[in-house]
Motif scaffolding. Structure first.
Motif, PDB file in Angstrom:
ATOM      1  N   SER A 266       0.859  -1.180   0.000  1.00  0.00           N
ATOM      2  CA  SER A 266       0.000   0.000   0.000  1.00  0.00           C
ATOM      3  C   SER A 266       0.895   1.230   0.000  1.00  0.00           C
ATOM      4  O   SER A 266       1.823   1.339   0.797  1.00  0.00           O
ATOM      5  CB  SER A 266      -0.911   0.017   1.230  1.00  0.00           C
ATOM      6  N   TRP A 267       0.594   2.167  -0.910  1.00  0.00           N
ATOM      7  CA  TRP A 267       1.405   3.378  -1.038  1.00  0.00           C
ATOM      8  C   TRP A 267       0.646   4.609  -0.553  1.00  0.00           C
ATOM      9  O   TRP A 267       1.044   5.738  -0.829  1.00  0.00           O
ATOM     10  CB  TRP A 267       1.825   3.584  -2.490  1.00  0.00           C
ATOM     11  N   THR A 268      -0.420   4.398   0.189  1.00  0.00           N
ATOM     12  CA  THR A 268      -1.242   5.536   0.592  1.00  0.00           C
ATOM     13  C   THR A 268      -0.692   6.255   1.809  1.00  0.00           C
ATOM     14  O   THR A 268      -1.226   7.288   2.211  1.00  0.00           O
ATOM     15  CB  THR A 268      -2.677   5.066   0.896  1.00  0.00           C
ATOM     16  N   TYR A 269       0.341   5.711   2.422  1.00  0.00           N
ATOM     17  CA  TYR A 269       0.972   6.385   3.555  1.00  0.00           C
ATOM     18  C   TYR A 269       2.461   6.545   3.254  1.00  0.00           C
ATOM     19  O   TYR A 269       3.027   5.836   2.425  1.00  0.00           O
ATOM     20  CB  TYR A 269       0.778   5.581   4.838  1.00  0.00           C
ATOM     21  N   GLY A 270       3.099   7.502   3.923  1.00  0.00           N
ATOM     22  CA  GLY A 270       4.517   7.762   3.678  1.00  0.00           C
ATOM     23  C   GLY A 270       4.720   8.730   2.530  1.00  0.00           C
ATOM     24  O   GLY A 270       3.757   9.248   1.934  1.00  0.00           O
ATOM     25  N   ASP A 271       5.978   8.972   2.212  1.00  0.00           N
ATOM     26  CA  ASP A 271       6.316   9.984   1.204  1.00  0.00           C
ATOM     27  C   ASP A 271       6.387   9.425  -0.211  1.00  0.00           C
ATOM     28  O   ASP A 271       6.347  10.189  -1.174  1.00  0.00           O
ATOM     29  CB  ASP A 271       7.674  10.622   1.550  1.00  0.00           C
ATOM     30  N   ALA A 272       6.538   8.110  -0.366  1.00  0.00           N
ATOM     31  CA  ALA A 272       6.697   7.517  -1.698  1.00  0.00           C
ATOM     32  C   ALA A 272       5.354   7.236  -2.339  1.00  0.00           C
ATOM     33  O   ALA A 272       4.384   6.861  -1.658  1.00  0.00           O
ATOM     34  CB  ALA A 272       7.515   6.229  -1.598  1.00  0.00           C
ATOM     35  N   ARG A 273       5.319   7.378  -3.665  1.00  0.00           N
ATOM     36  CA  ARG A 273       4.071   7.117  -4.390  1.00  0.00           C
ATOM     37  C   ARG A 273       4.407   6.680  -5.819  1.00  0.00           C
ATOM     38  O   ARG A 273       5.298   7.262  -6.465  1.00  0.00           O
ATOM     39  CB  ARG A 273       3.210   8.387  -4.437  1.00  0.00           C
ATOM     40  N   PRO A 274       3.724   5.646  -6.356  1.00  0.00           N
ATOM     41  CA  PRO A 274       3.950   5.234  -7.751  1.00  0.00           C
ATOM     42  C   PRO A 274       3.635   6.373  -8.713  1.00  0.00           C
ATOM     43  O   PRO A 274       2.731   7.196  -8.475  1.00  0.00           O
ATOM     44  CB  PRO A 274       2.988   4.053  -7.933  1.00  0.00           C
ATOM     45  N   LEU A 275       4.370   6.417  -9.830  1.00  0.00           N
ATOM     46  CA  LEU A 275       4.133   7.474 -10.811  1.00  0.00           C
ATOM     47  C   LEU A 275       2.735   7.396 -11.405  1.00  0.00           C
ATOM     48  O   LEU A 275       2.192   8.420 -11.850  1.00  0.00           O
ATOM     49  CB  LEU A 275       5.178   7.387 -11.930  1.00  0.00           C
ATOM     50  N   THR A 276       2.136   6.197 -11.417  1.00  0.00           N
ATOM     51  CA  THR A 276       0.778   6.063 -11.958  1.00  0.00           C
ATOM     52  C   THR A 276      -0.243   6.803 -11.107  1.00  0.00           C
ATOM     53  O   THR A 276      -1.355   7.067 -11.572  1.00  0.00           O
ATOM     54  CB  THR A 276       0.391   4.579 -12.051  1.00  0.00           C
ATOM     55  N   ASP A 277       0.120   7.113  -9.848  1.00  0.00           N
ATOM     56  CA  ASP A 277      -0.784   7.865  -8.974  1.00  0.00           C
ATOM     57  C   ASP A 277      -0.556   9.372  -9.062  1.00  0.00           C
ATOM     58  O   ASP A 277      -1.296  10.146  -8.440  1.00  0.00           O
ATOM     59  CB  ASP A 277      -0.584   7.447  -7.504  1.00  0.00           C
ATOM     60  N   LEU A 278       0.458   9.775  -9.799  1.00  0.00           N
ATOM     61  CA  LEU A 278       0.880  11.182  -9.778  1.00  0.00           C
ATOM     62  C   LEU A 278       0.634  11.880 -11.107  1.00  0.00           C
ATOM     63  O   LEU A 278       0.542  11.257 -12.151  1.00  0.00           O
ATOM     64  CB  LEU A 278       2.369  11.266  -9.407  1.00  0.00           C
ATOM     65  N   ARG A 279       0.568  13.196 -11.039  1.00  0.00           N
ATOM     66  CA  ARG A 279       0.400  14.049 -12.209  1.00  0.00           C
ATOM     67  C   ARG A 279       1.307  15.266 -12.078  1.00  0.00           C
ATOM     68  O   ARG A 279       1.748  15.621 -10.992  1.00  0.00           O
ATOM     69  CB  ARG A 279      -1.064  14.528 -12.337  1.00  0.00           C
TER      70      ARG A 279
END
Length: 509
Positions: A266-279
């Motif tokens: 799960s990437w919903t917590y912390g500072d890291a996030r998949p690029l597919t979730d970002l814009r």
């Protein structure tokens, strides 16, 4: 000394070692001064399995040393006690079959009559200075034998004489790839050469020896013929392939200058996030290429099942990326929910791997089943019920026009691999005798069930068709894997999760 005298002195001399006679093994006794009396633990004078097999096949090849005993009529064995034991066992078996047994070649030492000290020394010399061949010597010699151009009959005779199966000799070259330490370990674990060759394939997988040893013990306890072994070996093969794939992916990312981090479920917590979730600030997608070039937070995590890179930003807010409207909000859910979600995903990955590993072993068994001499009543019931039924399984499979699985179970090339045909198995049917045509029907039936019922996600909701198929295979001699046993018990994906492997735990940390 004259040259003539020196030449005479240099001539070899003869030292008699007795006369060669062929004697009845039942008439021989063990000399009281034979060195081997089993005084020490582990000094077993009984012949081992391989020696007995050799004597049964070829007779005693190395003469025994014997001398007259005090009674003046009996001959006692000074050395060769184990060979005598093997000869007696071979003679007993021959007599039970009402066949002639073989006499034993012996060197008779009349000069040792009454010379107990000489007899004892001769016995000790034979035992003390003899060094058994190592496991490596045996395996390399068998490898040479396997490479020789011999007919099957001769190869089988040699195998029998050496106490091996022909399959073991064929596998000796693979077993020879083991290190001396590993070879000693498999011998200590009582692996035969076929099993040693299997272990050589996966010896670099952590825990492989223990896993195969447990499987061998289960097969022995349950009277299975390599059933648990086959499943354990396939799981180890899968682990080795996964490790290789992951290693290659890591190397490629490192070579490209991409930082590799641990995968999260799960990437919903912390500072890291998949690029597919970002814009971007302009709400445009962020590609891996552009992100690698423009953002210092560029990194990748390898998916624990596919080992494909998941590109991400390690500090998406710091680097002013926007969260996609389709992405889950940051910090969504409680800690307990995150842990439960991670456990569920770990379980899904573990079950997917286990289900696919079991399939390979199941396919091999189905191929063997389709090659048997005759079909059981249960097999005919399965075939006729499927073909004459009105369920979705057969109709869906027939509509796909697949022939690859049927061909695999029959052990023949896929007839549609190069060109299509309305009668792809016609030539095979034409050359198959009536007594063996059931094999095509069973292979066709198995292909339909495996395609439509036993697909990748079938373990999530196992139905009656799945359970019936596994139970049928079990009645035919197939050993169910752990996950297949669980499916037969009616478990679904709501069942308690299995403990994650070390790799899965590390991936989810």
């Amino acid at each position: 000394m004259t040259s003539e005298a020196a030449a005479v002195a240099a001539e070899p001399v003869r030292r008699d070692v007795g006369r060669l006679e062929y004697l009845d093994p039942h008439e021989l006794v063990i000399d009281p001064f034979n060195h081997r009396k089993k005084r020490r633990s582990g000094d077993d004078t009984r012949p081992d399995r391989k020696l007995v097999a050799s004597v049964k096949a070829m007779g005693v090849q190395v003469p025994l040393l014997v001398r007259p005993q005090a009674d003046g009529a009996t001959l006692g064995v000074i050395w060769g006690q184990r060979r005598l034991g093997a000869a007696l066992l071979a003679a007993a078996e021959a007599k039970a079959k009402k066949q002639p047994y073989t006499l034993v070649p012996c060197l008779v030492r009349d000069d040792l009559t009454g010379a107990d000290d000489e007899a004892l020394v001769a016995s000790m010399v034979e035992n003390v200075h003899r060094v058994a061949a190592s496991e490596r010597d045996d395996v390399e010699a068998l490898t040479q034998l396997a490479l020789m151009d011999l007919d099957d009959g001769k190869r089988e005779r040699h195998a029998k004489a050496l106490g091996y199966r022909p399959a073991e000799i064929r596998m000796a070259n693979r077993a020879a790839k083991l290190s001396d330490e590993d070879l000693s370990s498999v011998i200590a674990a009582t692996f035969d050469l076929v099993e040693a060759a299997d272990y050589a394939e996966v010896s670099d997988v952590p825990g492989a020896l223990d896993a195969l040893s447990r499987a061998k013990e289960l097969d022995r306890e349950q009277g299975k013929r390599r059933g648990h072994w086959a499943h354990a070996l396939q799981r180890l093969r899968q682990a080795k392939a996964d490790a290789a794939k992951r290693g290659t992916a890591e190397s490629e990312l490192t070579a490209a200058g991409v930082r590799v981090v641990a995968y999260r479920y799960s990437w919903t917590y912390g500072d890291a996030r998949p690029l597919t979730d970002l814009r971007t600030a302009l709400d445009n997608p962020i590609t891996a290429e552009h992100h690698a070039a423009d953002c210092p937070g560029h990194a990748a995590a390898l998916h624990p099942e596919t080992h494909e890179p998941v590109y991400l930003c390690l500090a998406w807010q710091k680097h002013r990326h926007q969260l996609s409207t389709q992405a889950a909000p940051a910090g969504n859910g409680q800690t307990v929910d995150r842990a439960a979600e991670a456990a569920k995903r770990r379980r899904t990955i573990a079950y997917n791997k286990a289900w696919r590993a079991a399939r390979e072993v199941r396919f091999a068994f189905i191929t063997e089943l389709c090659g048997r001499k005759s079909a059981s009543d249960a097999a005919w019931t399965v075939v006729l019920s499927l073909i004459s039924g009105v369920g979705y399984v057969y109709s869906h499979f027939a509509g796909r026009h697949r022939t690859d699985l049927t061909a695999r179970f029959l052990g023949v090339p896929d007839p549609q691999a190069e060109r299509g045909s309305s009668d792809p198995f016609g030539p095979l049917i034409a050359r198959t005798g009536k007594a063996r045509r059931w094999r095509l029907l069973l292979a066709h039936t198995a292909a339909a069930i495996e395609s439509e019922v036993m697909h990748d996600h079938a373990w999530r909701s196992p139905g009656d068709e799945l359970r019936s198929w596994l139970r049928f295979l079990a009645t035919e001699g197939y050993t169910l894997s752990d996950i297949e046993q669980e499916m037969c018990c009616g478990m679904s994906e709501t069942a308690p999760a299995s403990a994650p492997t070390a790799e899965e735990t590390a991936a989810g940390s």
